[in-house]
Structures are given as structure tokens and as C-alpha cells.
Design an enzyme around this catalytic site. Sequence first.
Site, PDB file in Angstrom:
ATOM      1  N   LYS A  65     -17.928 -10.006   7.019  1.00  0.00           N
ATOM      2  CA  LYS A  65     -18.159 -11.026   8.053  1.00  0.00           C
ATOM      3  C   LYS A  65     -16.857 -11.616   8.606  1.00  0.00           C
ATOM      4  O   LYS A  65     -16.816 -12.061   9.753  1.00  0.00           O
ATOM      5  CB  LYS A  65     -19.046 -12.145   7.506  1.00  0.00           C
ATOM      6  CG  LYS A  65     -20.498 -11.728   7.345  1.00  0.00           C
ATOM      7  CD  LYS A  65     -21.366 -12.895   6.933  1.00  0.00           C
ATOM      8  CE  LYS A  65     -22.803 -12.462   6.763  1.00  0.00           C
ATOM      9  NZ  LYS A  65     -23.712 -13.557   6.411  1.00  0.00           N
ATOM     10  N   ASP A 101     -26.153 -17.171  11.675  1.00  0.00           N
ATOM     11  CA  ASP A 101     -26.556 -17.744  10.384  1.00  0.00           C
ATOM     12  C   ASP A 101     -26.768 -19.261  10.444  1.00  0.00           C
ATOM     13  O   ASP A 101     -27.656 -19.800   9.787  1.00  0.00           O
ATOM     14  CB  ASP A 101     -25.502 -17.451   9.311  1.00  0.00           C
ATOM     15  CG  ASP A 101     -25.647 -16.056   8.717  1.00  0.00           C
ATOM     16  OD1 ASP A 101     -26.742 -15.482   8.811  1.00  0.00           O
ATOM     17  OD2 ASP A 101     -24.661 -15.549   8.151  1.00  0.00           O
TER      18      ASP A 101
END
Length: 280
Positions: A65, A101
Site C-alpha cells: 500500500k 479504506d
Amino acid sequence: MKRYGILANPAKHSLSPVMHNAAFKALHMRAHYEIFEVPENELAKFMKFVRNEPIEGLSVSLPYKEKVMQYLDKINKEALKIGSVNTIVNSEGFLYGFNTDYLASNKALFIDMKGRHVPTKDPIAVVIGAGGAARAVCYGLLKMGIHVWVANRTKEKADAIAIEFAEMFNEAEIHSNDLNDLKTGDILINTTSIWTKEPKIRIQNLPYFCSSEYVRKFKLVMDLCYNPLETPLIKAAKRIGIEYVTGDKMLLYQAVDQFELWTGKKPPVEVMRDALEAEL
Ligand code: NAP
């Protein structure tokens, strides 16, 4: 046939393919979502492949990420502030990074409330963990005006989040502390990977934050872990009778937002939810 997929390592057990492929099928799209389990020394080569192949969109998971950010042409404001990208849109060779997210965490906590007792006046959340997921969760909470106490085994990492995010937000405060000196509040969220790493953890080794004594001080509990779904923290919340949110909810909503970013279409949320639940 348009190609999409998840970039991670390991990635074989990802639940993302079932959600996205079910959505493509429901909308009669000629598209397929696959798994790209890429070793770290092949990341640069893989990103070149993504740009040229082309792969239209990627989900990004552990451990990429942050590492993937250097290969992108543009990163949106939120992902830059959070410091990680979990979604890549490939627009004719131009790679654009997003983070879905933080909104997913908020949606998981507050969208399907169905009478859930959620504090409305100056709520305080305690976030356990200070990794990539914690950064997104803290960002989402602060954006909603919820005060945050972030606590981590390695306290320096919690301190770093608190310092960095305190500069971005005025209305909600963020502080850090030690796992051995936990604060209390209204919402308790586990973002650590403890259960993922130790799914069969012994009762005597359970951390204090999932003890009945501590959990009963909260009104709402969420665990990001979805494998296992019923974590020791969720079990404690159930035992005591406190509202709880399991990790599959955030997983669903981060995928729903990815789908919309990639396709521009309204995601078939219930189809994706059913496909996910069938796998759990
Ligand atoms: P990460 O960056 O590797 O961070 C892991 C965190 O867990 C760190 O704060 C680490 O503490 C802590 N930790 C690990 N083992 C521990 C232990 N034995 N005791 C105490 N703390 C421990 O990982 P991440 O990307 O944040 O992901 C964390 C978890 O969230 C994973 O299980 C992931 O699957 C899940 N997740 C779920 C979703 C969803 O949609 N439901 C989305 C994202 C992530 P130290 O800093 O001290 O090492």
C-alpha cells in the site's frame, strides 16, 4: 475483456475476486478480476506491465500500500494524507492512486446502524494499532469530528500518527498512548494484525483490550480482521451485549468504492455483499 485484480503478497486467499467478479457478472460487463501475487523484487516490473497491458484497475493490499506509491502518476489528496494507496485506476496508461479504506471504515461503523446506539455528542474512539489500516481508520474518524486515542505496541508509531494528523484537523483531537495504559471512550476499534498472525491465540495470551473488563466501557466495537471473523474482541463484545461490527463490512465497502472508481457505474452492493458472505 477488461482486466482488474489485486496486487498483494500473499494474495491467494483474497476475498476481493468473488466480490468484484460477482459485480461484473450482475452488470453484464466483459471484465474479469484476478489475483496478482507479486514478490517484492518484481514490483517495478509488474507496475510496468500494469501500465502497458493494460490492467484497468488494481486493489492493493499488504505489503504494497505504501511501496506502490512511487510508481503512480498522481495520488489523490486523501491517499497522500493517509500515506497509502489501496486502489489504482489505470486511465490509458496514467496511473491514479486512491485510498478507499478510510471511507469504508466510516461506512462500516455508521451506515448499517439499524438502531445501533452510537454516541452523538463529542464521541471518542480508541484505535488499537498504528499500521497502514490504523492510519486510514484514524483519518476517517477525525474527518467525522470524532476524537481519537491511538495506541500501539510500538508507541513511536502511534505518536507519529497523532503528531501528523493533529496538524491536519482542528475540530477533532488525536492523542497517542501505550497499549499498557489504554484510555476509554465510546468506540473501540482493533486495527492490529494480531488475529491474522495468530488465529489460534490462547486465552491466557489475549491482550487486555479484549478483556470483558475493558470492552464493557465502550458502546460500539469494531474489528478490522475478517479471517477469523469472530475475533476475541468481537467475542467479548457479543458476550457483554455491546454493538459490534466485524471486518467483512469494511472489506465490502472498500471494494464497493473501488468498483465505482474503476467503472463509473453504481456498484451492485447487495450482490457484492452476498458473494462475500458466501465465502465467510
Ligand atoms: P500493518 O501496517 O502491518 O500494521 C500491523 C499493526 O498490528 C501494527 O500496529 C503492529 O504493531 C500491530 N501488531 C501486529 N502484531 C501484534 C501483536 N502481536 N501485538 C500487538 N500489536 C501487533 O498492517 P495493516 O495494513 O495496518 O493491517 C492490519 C490488519 O487490518 C490486518 O489484519 C489486515 O488484514 C486488516 N485490514 C482489514 C481491512 C478491511 O477492509 N477489513 C482493511 C485493511 C486492513 P507494531 O507497530 O508494534 O508492529
